[in-house]
Design an enzyme around this catalytic site. Structure first.
Site, PDB file in Angstrom:
ATOM      1  N   HIS A 149       0.815  -1.216   0.000  1.00 51.51           N
ATOM      2  CA  HIS A 149       0.000   0.000   0.000  1.00 51.51           C
ATOM      3  C   HIS A 149       0.851   1.269   0.000  1.00 51.51           C
ATOM      4  CE1 HIS A 149      -3.674  -2.371   0.834  1.00 51.51           C
ATOM      5  NE2 HIS A 149      -2.846  -3.130   1.527  1.00 51.51           N
ATOM      6  N   HIS A 161      -8.056  -7.419   0.574  1.00 53.65           N
ATOM      7  CA  HIS A 161      -7.706  -6.382   1.557  1.00 53.65           C
ATOM      8  C   HIS A 161      -8.872  -6.072   2.489  1.00 53.65           C
ATOM      9  CE1 HIS A 161      -5.861  -2.922   3.330  1.00 53.65           C
ATOM     10  NE2 HIS A 161      -6.637  -2.044   2.730  1.00 53.65           N
TER      11      HIS A 161
END
Length: 209
Positions: free
Chosen positions: A49, A59
């Protein structure tokens, strides 16, 4: 004739801002050019990220697909950049309604006049209702120039849950400082990381003509 490109990816380096507690970028040299060694070779460590990146369903969904198993179509094609500079903490429909006629399938929202180089706890995010309405109009990818489509303090990740339910893809941490509102071609392909929850992308916009 070569069409103009806009690089909308921030530099990735040790100073790159990350969510508090996330893994920052670091690099070490495993080999360097010298007697008996013809190459430089490095090893890098980072959260997927860091910098411009694509979230995988994994995620925000325990049973979601990893980024290496996500179809690439959403990350490549016609795109609209919409300015909502200074709007927040949530980008509401009224902030982008001026630019939603004949939307392409990809929408990137610019909220910063100039992207910060340090962590921004007060980052602007998408209002979940805005994501719902974009999905209703056929949008299949949304992006933003902040670290998340949800507020940094959110524990429910309401906008992420909308994209999970509606099957949208997402790009975060883009740099849109030099990009005018309008239509472009987006190219932002994630790496084929078989088990990862996200992937860095080298995101670019290309002029349509």
């Amino acid at each position: 004739m070569t069409r103009r490109l806009w690089d909308i990816s921030p530099a990735v380096q040790a100073a790159s801002p990350v969510f508090p507690g996330d893994t920052a970028y670091s690099q070490q040299w495993c080999a360097t050019i010298g007697p008996g060694c013809p190459v430089n070779v490095s090893a890098i460590t980072l959260s997927p990220h860091v910098g411009a990146h694509a979230d995988a369903p994994l995620h925000y969904d325990a049973d979601g697909a990893s980024i290496g198993n996500v179809d690439l179509d959403a990350f490549l094609g016609p795109c609209r950049v919409i300015h909502a500079i200074g709007k927040g903490p949530l980008v509401e429909w009224e902030h982008i309604a001026h630019a939603v006629e004949h939307l392409p399938a990809r929408v990137l929202v610019r909220t910063y006049g100039r992207a910060p180089t340090t962590w921004d706890q007060e980052l602007a995010a998408y209002a979940p209702a805005t994501v719902e309405r974009l999905a209703d109009l056929g949008v299949k990818l949304i992006g933003i120039d902040t670290a998340s489509i949800d507020p940094a303090s959110s524990k429910s990740l309401d906008s992420h849950q909308v994209i999970r339910r509606r099957g949208l893809r997402v790009l975060e941490n883009l740099v849109l400082d030099e990009v005018a509102e309008g239509d472009y071609e987006l190219i932002a392909l994630p790496l084929k990381l078989v088990e990862a929850d996200a992937s860095p992308v080298r995101a670019v916009l290309r002029a349509l003509a």
